[in-house]
Design a protein around this motif. Structure first.
Motif, short mmCIF file in Angstrom:
data_model
loop_
_atom_site.label_atom_id
_atom_site.label_comp_id
_atom_site.label_asym_id
_atom_site.label_seq_id
_atom_site.Cartn_x
_atom_site.Cartn_y
_atom_site.Cartn_z
N ARG A 1 25.86 64.17 75.27
CA ARG A 1 27.05 64.24 74.63
C ARG A 1 26.47 63.96 73.38
O ARG A 1 26.61 64.13 71.98
CB ARG A 1 27.85 63.34 74.66
CG ARG A 1 28.44 63.38 75.64
CD ARG A 1 30.06 62.42 76.03
NE ARG A 1 30.86 62.65 76.95
CZ ARG A 1 31.67 62.07 76.59
NH1 ARG A 1 32.26 60.55 76.48
NH2 ARG A 1 33.41 62.37 77.94
N THR B 1 27.65 70.88 66.34
CA THR B 1 28.25 72.27 67.42
C THR B 1 28.59 70.89 68.30
O THR B 1 29.63 70.52 67.86
CB THR B 1 28.82 73.18 68.17
OG1 THR B 1 27.72 73.91 66.49
CG2 THR B 1 29.73 73.34 68.28
N TYR C 1 29.76 68.10 66.10
CA TYR C 1 31.28 67.57 65.60
C TYR C 1 32.16 67.83 66.76
O TYR C 1 33.61 66.75 66.97
CB TYR C 1 30.94 69.18 65.77
CG TYR C 1 31.08 69.36 63.99
CD1 TYR C 1 31.64 68.90 62.79
CD2 TYR C 1 30.26 70.10 63.58
CE1 TYR C 1 31.11 68.41 61.56
CE2 TYR C 1 29.28 70.10 62.11
CZ TYR C 1 29.62 69.42 61.17
OH TYR C 1 30.03 69.30 59.94
N ARG C 2 31.64 68.16 68.17
CA ARG C 2 32.53 67.91 69.08
C ARG C 2 32.76 66.52 69.77
O ARG C 2 33.18 65.88 70.13
CB ARG C 2 31.92 68.30 69.88
CG ARG C 2 32.41 70.26 70.39
CD ARG C 2 31.73 71.51 71.44
NE ARG C 2 31.71 72.78 70.98
CZ ARG C 2 31.43 73.06 71.55
NH1 ARG C 2 30.70 73.59 72.45
NH2 ARG C 2 31.37 74.88 71.49
N LEU D 1 32.38 64.09 67.56
CA LEU D 1 33.24 63.23 66.72
C LEU D 1 35.17 63.25 67.12
O LEU D 1 35.38 62.52 67.16
CB LEU D 1 32.34 63.58 66.11
CG LEU D 1 31.11 63.07 65.15
CD1 LEU D 1 31.54 63.52 63.96
CD2 LEU D 1 31.30 61.35 65.24
N GLU D 2 35.00 64.54 67.30
CA GLU D 2 36.01 65.23 67.55
C GLU D 2 37.08 64.11 68.55
O GLU D 2 38.04 64.10 69.11
CB GLU D 2 36.39 66.84 67.74
CG GLU D 2 36.17 67.55 66.64
CD GLU D 2 35.95 68.74 66.57
OE1 GLU D 2 35.96 69.61 68.49
OE2 GLU D 2 36.18 69.48 65.21
N GLU D 3 35.75 64.35 70.00
CA GLU D 3 36.22 63.31 71.40
C GLU D 3 36.76 61.99 71.24
O GLU D 3 37.02 61.68 71.67
CB GLU D 3 35.33 63.88 72.61
CG GLU D 3 35.91 63.42 72.97
CD GLU D 3 34.54 63.55 74.55
OE1 GLU D 3 34.97 63.06 75.78
OE2 GLU D 3 33.65 64.25 74.66
N SER E 1 37.47 60.75 68.38
CA SER E 1 38.68 60.53 67.63
C SER E 1 40.32 61.20 68.43
O SER E 1 40.80 60.31 68.21
CB SER E 1 38.84 61.73 65.78
OG SER E 1 39.77 61.54 65.55
N ARG E 2 40.12 61.87 69.29
CA ARG E 2 41.32 62.09 70.12
C ARG E 2 41.09 60.82 71.05
O ARG E 2 42.46 60.45 71.54
CB ARG E 2 40.87 63.32 71.09
CG ARG E 2 40.89 64.44 70.43
CD ARG E 2 41.63 65.71 71.24
NE ARG E 2 40.22 65.65 72.45
CZ ARG E 2 39.12 66.89 72.00
NH1 ARG E 2 39.47 67.04 70.33
NH2 ARG E 2 37.65 67.03 72.77
#
Length: 215
Positions: free
Chosen positions: A50, A66, A69-70, A72-74, A76-77
């Motif tokens: 990660r 990339t 970004y993934r 941080l998106e995870e 946030s979810r």
């Protein structure tokens, strides 16, 4: 489990950074036994890391960005799921037994009762119920358009008249000073002439562009 190699798949099975990340022809897939042995020897879990330390800007390639970004998106979810769970845990659950009893009594008395689905906040906040003596206690919403305020009365006796209910708000009584002050214009008119304050009810089931009020 996929492994990237040019000669023999087993030759690069120990390279976690290259294995599992790049696509390879079907004949270069690791066998199940080899995959298990590889994970036991290296501690690899078969997933992309990660996070990855970049020693310099030169190491910040497109793959690293990339992956960040993934990540941080995870994150946030995960925060969003936790917030929604906390909200659902604190939100009052509808008492279907109470509402079913209200439905049955209204049907017996030929009272048309319409309830919103469980997902609506107005359904959850509806405290109308049937008392032990088979008396309906309603939840009443009062809207005063001149002041733009709304009050809610819980446990309103079905036998109380509209005048009695308004008197609880507009008359000078213990415990209603703040509420009465909010609707002072109505309270003053009520004090001079009770007939000056009129109550209208919105007709339900009408289109939004064709609302009707009944006195």
């Amino acid at each position: 489990t996929r492994a990237h190699t040019h000669t023999h798949v087993h030759a690069h099975a120990h390279l976690c950074s290259q294995s599992y990340l790049l696509l390879a022809p079907l004949d270069n897939y690791l066998s199940l036994a080899c995959s298990k042995k590889h994970k036991e020897d290296t501690g690899c879990v078969g997933k992309r890391p990660r996070s990855h330390y970049a020693a310099s800007k030169a190491d910040l390639d497109a793959n690293t960005l990339t992956r960040d970004y993934r990540f941080l998106e995870e994150a946030s979810r995960s925060v969003g799921r936790s917030a929604r769970k906390d909200l659902s845990d604190t939100r009052p659950k509808p008492n279907r037994g109470r509402l079913n009893g209200l439905r049955r009594l209204c049907l017996k008395r030929r009272i048309r009762l319409e309830l919103l689905p469980d997902a609506f906040a107005r359904h959850v906040c509806n405290t109308s119920r049937v008392a032990r003596n088979k008396l309906i206690l309603w939840r009443v919403e009062w809207v005063f358009p001149l002041q733009g305020v709304t009050f809610f009365d819980d446990g309103v006796n079905e036998n109380d008249t509209m005048e009695q209910l308004l008197a609880n708000i507009l008359d000078i009584r213990p415990g209603n000073a703040a509420k009465r002050n909010t609707v002072a214009q109505h309270a003053n008119a009520w004090k001079q002439d009770r007939g000056a304050v009129q109550v209208v009810m919105k007709a339900e089931g009408r289109p939004a562009n064709d609302e009707r009020l009944a006195r």
